[in-house]
Design an enzyme around this catalytic site. Structure first.
Site, short mmCIF file in Angstrom:
data_model
loop_
_atom_site.label_atom_id
_atom_site.label_comp_id
_atom_site.label_asym_id
_atom_site.label_seq_id
_atom_site.Cartn_x
_atom_site.Cartn_y
_atom_site.Cartn_z
NE ARG A 1 41.09 40.70 37.85
CZ ARG A 1 41.93 40.82 38.87
NH1 ARG A 1 43.02 40.07 38.93
NH2 ARG A 1 41.71 41.68 39.83
CG HIS B 1 41.02 47.05 39.85
ND1 HIS B 1 40.02 46.14 40.14
CD2 HIS B 1 42.13 46.56 40.47
CE1 HIS B 1 40.51 45.16 40.89
NE2 HIS B 1 41.79 45.40 41.10
CD GLN C 1 42.71 47.40 44.92
OE1 GLN C 1 42.85 46.26 44.54
NE2 GLN C 1 42.98 47.79 46.17
CG ASP D 1 48.94 49.34 39.69
OD1 ASP D 1 49.28 48.28 40.25
OD2 ASP D 1 48.13 49.37 38.73
CB CYS E 1 45.82 47.80 43.87
SG CYS E 1 46.72 47.58 42.32
NE ARG F 1 39.71 44.40 45.76
CZ ARG F 1 40.27 43.68 44.77
NH1 ARG F 1 41.58 43.55 44.71
NH2 ARG F 1 39.53 43.14 43.82
N1 NVA Z 1 47.21 47.63 36.99
C1 NVA Z 1 47.32 46.29 37.48
C2 NVA Z 1 46.42 46.07 38.66
C3 NVA Z 1 46.53 44.73 39.30
C4 NVA Z 1 45.52 44.48 40.39
C5 NVA Z 1 47.00 45.30 36.38
O1 NVA Z 1 46.05 45.53 35.63
O2 NVA Z 1 47.70 44.30 36.25
#
Ligand code: NVA
Length: 316
Positions: A106, A133, A136, A229, A269, A297
Protein backbone atom coordinates in the site's frame (compact mmCIF):
# COMPACT_ATOMS: atom_id res chain seq x y z
CA UNK A 1 11.32 -28.91 -12.17
CA UNK A 2 8.44 -26.54 -12.93
CA UNK A 3 9.26 -23.85 -15.44
CA UNK A 4 8.61 -20.42 -14.00
CA UNK A 5 6.74 -17.84 -15.98
CA UNK A 6 7.33 -14.12 -15.65
CA UNK A 7 5.54 -13.11 -12.44
CA UNK A 8 1.93 -12.03 -12.77
CA UNK A 9 1.02 -8.88 -10.86
CA UNK A 10 -2.23 -7.23 -9.76
CA UNK A 11 -1.46 -3.52 -9.95
CA UNK A 12 -4.67 -2.23 -11.51
CA UNK A 13 -8.13 -3.71 -11.99
CA UNK A 14 -7.66 -4.26 -15.71
CA UNK A 15 -4.62 -6.48 -15.15
CA UNK A 16 -7.30 -9.21 -15.14
CA UNK A 17 -9.12 -9.91 -18.40
CA UNK A 18 -12.89 -10.41 -18.17
CA UNK A 19 -12.38 -14.20 -18.16
CA UNK A 20 -9.66 -14.00 -15.53
CA UNK A 21 -11.79 -11.74 -13.34
CA UNK A 22 -14.57 -14.34 -13.46
CA UNK A 23 -12.04 -17.07 -12.66
CA UNK A 24 -10.80 -15.12 -9.61
CA UNK A 25 -14.35 -14.43 -8.41
CA UNK A 26 -15.28 -18.10 -8.80
CA UNK A 27 -12.17 -19.06 -6.82
CA UNK A 28 -13.01 -16.50 -4.12
CA UNK A 29 -16.48 -18.00 -3.74
CA UNK A 30 -14.97 -21.48 -3.55
CA UNK A 31 -12.40 -20.44 -0.91
CA UNK A 32 -15.12 -18.73 1.09
CA UNK A 33 -16.88 -22.11 1.30
CA UNK A 34 -13.67 -24.11 1.79
CA UNK A 35 -11.04 -21.78 3.34
CA UNK A 36 -8.12 -24.25 3.30
CA UNK A 37 -8.55 -25.57 -0.25
CA UNK A 38 -5.70 -23.57 -1.76
CA UNK A 39 -2.16 -23.75 -0.31
CA UNK A 40 0.04 -21.72 -2.69
CA UNK A 41 2.39 -20.71 0.15
CA UNK A 42 2.68 -24.13 1.82
CA UNK A 43 6.11 -24.49 3.35
CA UNK A 44 5.44 -21.86 4.63
CA UNK A 45 6.70 -19.27 2.18
CA UNK A 46 6.45 -15.64 3.27
CA UNK A 47 4.43 -12.77 1.86
CA UNK A 48 5.67 -9.25 2.61
CA UNK A 49 2.92 -6.76 3.47
CA UNK A 50 4.10 -3.15 3.41
CA UNK A 51 1.92 -0.21 4.43
CA UNK A 52 2.90 3.40 3.76
CA UNK A 53 -0.62 4.59 4.64
CA UNK A 54 -3.00 3.64 7.48
CA UNK A 55 -4.75 0.28 7.34
CA UNK A 56 -7.12 -1.94 9.26
CA UNK A 57 -9.10 -4.18 6.90
CA UNK A 58 -6.29 -4.63 4.42
CA UNK A 59 -3.65 -5.68 6.93
CA UNK A 60 -5.96 -7.96 8.85
CA UNK A 61 -7.59 -9.60 5.83
CA UNK A 62 -4.28 -10.19 4.07
CA UNK A 63 -2.63 -11.57 7.21
CA UNK A 64 -5.52 -13.92 7.98
CA UNK A 65 -5.85 -14.92 4.34
CA UNK A 66 -2.14 -15.60 3.81
CA UNK A 67 -2.14 -17.82 6.91
CA UNK A 68 -5.13 -19.74 5.52
CA UNK A 69 -3.16 -20.18 2.27
CA UNK A 70 -0.39 -21.93 4.23
CA UNK A 71 1.93 -18.92 4.22
CA UNK A 72 3.68 -16.61 6.63
CA UNK A 73 2.30 -13.05 6.56
CA UNK A 74 5.30 -10.78 7.16
CA UNK A 75 4.51 -7.20 8.16
CA UNK A 76 7.20 -4.85 6.87
CA UNK A 77 6.93 -1.52 8.63
CA UNK A 78 6.81 1.08 5.88
CA UNK A 79 8.33 3.83 8.04
CA UNK A 80 11.32 1.66 8.96
CA UNK A 81 11.88 0.37 5.44
CA UNK A 82 11.77 3.91 4.02
CA UNK A 83 11.20 2.70 0.48
CA UNK A 84 12.26 5.34 -2.02
CA UNK A 85 13.79 7.38 0.83
CA UNK A 86 16.35 5.20 2.57
CA UNK A 87 16.95 3.16 -0.58
CA UNK A 88 15.46 3.03 -4.03
CA UNK A 89 12.31 1.12 -4.89
CA UNK A 90 14.39 -0.95 -7.33
CA UNK A 91 16.87 -2.06 -4.65
CA UNK A 92 14.12 -2.85 -2.15
CA UNK A 93 12.34 -4.88 -4.82
CA UNK A 94 15.47 -6.91 -5.62
CA UNK A 95 16.01 -7.68 -1.92
CA UNK A 96 12.39 -8.59 -1.18
CA UNK A 97 12.27 -10.88 -4.20
CA UNK A 98 15.10 -12.97 -2.68
CA UNK A 99 13.17 -13.46 0.57
CA UNK A 100 9.45 -13.66 -0.09
CA UNK A 101 7.05 -15.27 -2.54
CA UNK A 102 4.83 -12.21 -3.03
CA UNK A 103 4.88 -8.51 -2.18
CA UNK A 104 1.68 -6.75 -1.08
CA UNK A 105 2.18 -2.97 -0.96
CA UNK A 106 0.00 0.00 0.00
CA UNK A 107 1.63 3.23 -1.08
CA UNK A 108 1.02 6.58 -2.77
CA UNK A 109 2.36 6.50 -6.32
CA UNK A 110 1.20 3.89 -8.82
CA UNK A 111 4.54 4.35 -10.60
CA UNK A 112 6.42 3.15 -7.49
CA UNK A 113 4.27 0.01 -7.38
CA UNK A 114 5.06 -0.57 -11.05
CA UNK A 115 8.79 -0.24 -10.29
CA UNK A 116 8.44 -2.79 -7.48
CA UNK A 117 6.78 -5.16 -9.94
CA UNK A 118 9.48 -4.65 -12.57
CA UNK A 119 12.39 -5.44 -10.22
CA UNK A 120 11.10 -7.90 -7.60
CA UNK A 121 10.85 -11.06 -9.69
CA UNK A 122 7.79 -12.15 -7.65
CA UNK A 123 4.09 -11.26 -7.90
CA UNK A 124 3.27 -7.77 -6.61
CA UNK A 125 -0.21 -6.85 -5.38
CA UNK A 126 -1.66 -3.36 -5.09
CA UNK A 127 -3.04 -2.98 -1.56
CA UNK A 128 -4.17 0.59 -2.48
CA UNK A 129 -2.42 3.45 -4.21
CA UNK A 130 -3.59 6.98 -4.90
CA UNK A 131 -4.85 5.70 -8.25
CA UNK A 132 -6.39 2.25 -7.66
CA UNK A 133 -7.71 -0.15 -5.01
CA UNK A 134 -8.17 -3.31 -7.07
CA UNK A 135 -8.31 -5.87 -4.23
CA UNK A 136 -11.25 -3.96 -2.78
CA UNK A 137 -13.04 -4.26 -6.10
CA UNK A 138 -12.69 -8.04 -6.22
CA UNK A 139 -14.29 -8.09 -2.76
CA UNK A 140 -16.98 -5.67 -3.90
CA UNK A 141 -17.82 -7.67 -7.02
CA UNK A 142 -17.92 -10.87 -4.97
CA UNK A 143 -20.37 -9.16 -2.61
CA UNK A 144 -22.55 -7.94 -5.47
CA UNK A 145 -22.56 -11.42 -7.00
CA UNK A 146 -23.67 -12.94 -3.69
CA UNK A 147 -26.60 -10.56 -3.45
CA UNK A 148 -27.55 -10.09 -7.12
CA UNK A 149 -26.25 -13.07 -9.09
CA UNK A 150 -24.64 -12.26 -12.44
CA UNK A 151 -22.73 -8.98 -12.63
CA UNK A 152 -23.06 -8.24 -16.35
CA UNK A 153 -25.89 -5.83 -17.08
CA UNK A 154 -26.25 -4.47 -13.54
CA UNK A 155 -26.24 -0.70 -13.06
CA UNK A 156 -23.84 0.75 -10.49
CA UNK A 157 -24.12 4.34 -9.23
CA UNK A 158 -21.01 5.71 -7.53
CA UNK A 159 -21.57 9.08 -5.82
CA UNK A 160 -19.10 11.43 -4.16
CA UNK A 161 -15.34 11.58 -4.76
CA UNK A 162 -15.26 9.75 -8.06
CA UNK A 163 -11.74 11.01 -8.82
CA UNK A 164 -10.16 8.85 -6.12
CA UNK A 165 -8.77 5.31 -6.18
CA UNK A 166 -12.23 3.77 -5.64
CA UNK A 167 -13.79 5.74 -8.50
CA UNK A 168 -11.05 4.65 -10.89
CA UNK A 169 -11.19 1.05 -9.72
CA UNK A 170 -14.97 0.85 -10.04
CA UNK A 171 -14.68 2.16 -13.60
CA UNK A 172 -12.12 -0.43 -14.66
CA UNK A 173 -13.35 -3.43 -12.68
CA UNK A 174 -17.03 -2.71 -13.35
CA UNK A 175 -16.39 -2.33 -17.08
CA UNK A 176 -14.43 -5.60 -17.02
CA UNK A 177 -17.47 -7.27 -15.43
CA UNK A 178 -19.82 -5.87 -18.11
CA UNK A 179 -21.64 -3.54 -15.71
CA UNK A 180 -23.12 -0.12 -16.42
CA UNK A 181 -21.21 2.46 -14.37
CA UNK A 182 -22.59 5.88 -13.55
CA UNK A 183 -20.18 8.03 -11.58
CA UNK A 184 -21.49 11.27 -10.12
CA UNK A 185 -19.34 13.91 -8.46
CA UNK A 186 -18.79 17.65 -8.36
CA UNK A 187 -16.83 19.33 -11.10
CA UNK A 188 -13.19 18.31 -10.88
CA UNK A 189 -13.96 15.12 -8.96
CA UNK A 190 -14.67 12.67 -11.75
CA UNK A 191 -12.09 10.25 -13.17
CA UNK A 192 -9.83 11.68 -15.87
CA UNK A 193 -10.77 11.51 -19.55
CA UNK A 194 -7.98 8.99 -19.97
CA UNK A 195 -9.47 6.75 -17.29
CA UNK A 196 -12.92 6.97 -18.92
CA UNK A 197 -11.37 6.05 -22.26
CA UNK A 198 -9.49 3.11 -20.73
CA UNK A 199 -12.69 1.80 -19.09
CA UNK A 200 -14.81 2.61 -22.14
CA UNK A 201 -12.60 0.44 -24.34
CA UNK A 202 -13.13 -2.47 -21.95
CA UNK A 203 -16.88 -1.83 -21.72
CA UNK A 204 -17.13 -1.89 -25.52
CA UNK A 205 -15.94 -5.52 -25.39
CA UNK A 206 -17.95 -6.66 -22.38
CA UNK A 207 -21.29 -4.96 -23.13
CA UNK A 208 -20.95 -2.59 -20.18
CA UNK A 209 -20.90 1.21 -20.22
CA UNK A 210 -19.29 4.10 -18.34
CA UNK A 211 -20.85 7.51 -17.75
CA UNK A 212 -19.70 10.55 -15.76
CA UNK A 213 -22.40 12.83 -14.36
CA UNK A 214 -22.74 15.91 -12.20
CA UNK A 215 -26.27 14.93 -11.11
CA UNK A 216 -26.33 12.39 -8.30
CA UNK A 217 -30.10 11.79 -8.62
CA UNK A 218 -29.77 10.90 -12.31
CA UNK A 219 -26.90 8.56 -11.42
CA UNK A 220 -28.79 6.74 -8.68
CA UNK A 221 -32.18 6.47 -10.39
CA UNK A 222 -32.98 2.79 -10.95
CA UNK A 223 -29.48 1.63 -9.94
CA UNK A 224 -28.98 -1.92 -8.64
CA UNK A 225 -25.86 -1.07 -6.65
CA UNK A 226 -25.12 2.26 -4.95
CA UNK A 227 -21.56 3.00 -3.83
CA UNK A 228 -19.82 5.80 -2.03
CA UNK A 229 -16.47 6.40 -0.35
CA UNK A 230 -14.92 8.94 1.98
CA UNK A 231 -14.62 12.48 0.67
CA UNK A 232 -11.14 12.75 2.22
CA UNK A 233 -8.86 9.95 1.10
CA UNK A 234 -5.66 9.13 2.96
CA UNK A 235 -3.09 11.79 2.15
CA UNK A 236 -5.74 14.48 1.45
CA UNK A 237 -6.42 15.41 5.07
CA UNK A 238 -5.34 19.02 4.56
CA UNK A 239 -8.17 19.50 2.03
CA UNK A 240 -10.88 18.29 4.43
CA UNK A 241 -12.81 21.55 4.93
CA UNK A 242 -12.87 22.49 1.25
CA UNK A 243 -13.91 19.00 0.26
CA UNK A 244 -16.78 18.80 2.75
CA UNK A 245 -18.28 21.98 1.29
CA UNK A 246 -18.13 20.81 -2.30
CA UNK A 247 -19.23 17.21 -1.66
CA UNK A 248 -22.16 17.91 0.70
CA UNK A 249 -24.86 17.58 -2.02
CA UNK A 250 -23.50 14.13 -2.88
CA UNK A 251 -24.08 12.62 0.54
CA UNK A 252 -25.72 9.20 0.27
CA UNK A 253 -28.86 9.87 2.27
CA UNK A 254 -32.03 7.80 2.52
CA UNK A 255 -33.71 10.37 0.22
CA UNK A 256 -31.09 9.84 -2.47
CA UNK A 257 -31.15 6.07 -2.06
CA UNK A 258 -34.95 6.11 -2.54
CA UNK A 259 -34.31 6.82 -6.26
CA UNK A 260 -32.47 3.51 -6.69
CA UNK A 261 -34.13 0.19 -7.49
CA UNK A 262 -36.18 -0.94 -4.46
CA UNK A 263 -33.86 -3.91 -3.96
CA UNK A 264 -30.65 -1.93 -4.50
CA UNK A 265 -27.69 -2.73 -2.26
CA UNK A 266 -25.29 -0.20 -0.76
CA UNK A 267 -21.52 -0.65 -0.67
CA UNK A 268 -18.82 1.35 1.09
CA UNK A 269 -15.21 0.17 1.34
CA UNK A 270 -14.85 1.74 4.85
CA UNK A 271 -13.77 3.57 6.88
CA UNK A 272 -17.09 5.44 6.75
CA UNK A 273 -17.95 8.84 8.12
CA UNK A 274 -21.61 8.83 9.11
CA UNK A 275 -23.34 12.11 8.36
CA UNK A 276 -20.74 12.99 5.73
CA UNK A 277 -20.55 10.81 2.60
CA UNK A 278 -23.17 8.38 3.96
CA UNK A 279 -26.08 8.77 6.38
CA UNK A 280 -26.10 6.53 9.45
CA UNK A 281 -29.55 5.24 8.50
CA UNK A 282 -28.18 4.12 5.11
CA UNK A 283 -24.99 2.39 6.22
CA UNK A 284 -26.74 0.86 9.21
CA UNK A 285 -29.94 0.16 7.25
CA UNK A 286 -31.34 -2.94 5.54
CA UNK A 287 -29.87 -2.21 2.09
CA UNK A 288 -26.30 -1.97 3.36
CA UNK A 289 -24.02 -4.94 2.70
CA UNK A 290 -20.84 -3.32 4.00
CA UNK A 291 -20.02 -5.99 6.57
CA UNK A 292 -20.24 -8.76 3.96
CA UNK A 293 -18.06 -6.53 1.80
CA UNK A 294 -15.48 -6.18 4.58
CA UNK A 295 -15.43 -9.93 5.22
CA UNK A 296 -15.05 -10.61 1.52
CA UNK A 297 -11.71 -8.82 1.43
CA UNK A 298 -10.12 -11.98 2.82
CA UNK A 299 -11.77 -14.37 0.38
CA UNK A 300 -11.15 -12.08 -2.59
CA UNK A 301 -7.47 -11.51 -1.78
CA UNK A 302 -6.85 -15.20 -1.21
CA UNK A 303 -8.21 -15.83 -4.70
CA UNK A 304 -6.03 -13.08 -6.19
CA UNK A 305 -2.89 -14.43 -4.49
CA UNK A 306 -3.64 -18.01 -5.50
CA UNK A 307 -4.33 -16.97 -9.09
CA UNK A 308 -1.10 -14.97 -9.33
CA UNK A 309 0.99 -17.79 -7.82
CA UNK A 310 -0.54 -20.36 -10.18
CA UNK A 311 0.01 -18.13 -13.19
CA UNK A 312 3.59 -17.42 -12.10
CA UNK A 313 4.66 -20.94 -11.20
CA UNK A 314 2.88 -22.71 -14.11
CA UNK A 315 4.38 -26.04 -15.13
CA UNK A 316 3.77 -25.91 -18.84
N1 NVA B 1 -10.40 6.32 -0.99
C1 NVA B 1 -10.03 5.85 0.31
C2 NVA B 1 -10.17 4.37 0.42
C3 NVA B 1 -9.88 3.81 1.77
C4 NVA B 1 -9.89 2.30 1.83
C5 NVA B 1 -8.61 6.28 0.62
O1 NVA B 1 -7.75 6.19 -0.26
O2 NVA B 1 -8.34 6.72 1.74
Amino acid sequence: MPRHHAPRHFLADDDLSPDEQTQVLDLAARLKAAPYDARPYAGPQSVAMIFDKPTLRTQVSFAAGIAELGGNPMLVEGRLAGIGVRESVEDVARVLGRQVATVVWRTFEQSDLELMARFSGVPVVNALTDEFHPCQLIADLLTVREHKGALAGLTVAYVGDAANNMGNSWLLAGATAGMHLRLAGPQGYLPSDGMFARAGAIAARTGGSVTGLADQVVAVTGADVVVTDTWVSMGREDEEAAREAVFAPYSLTQDLLAHAAPDAIVLHCLPAYRGKEIAAEVIDGPQSVVWDEAENRRHAQKAVLTFLMEQTAGDS
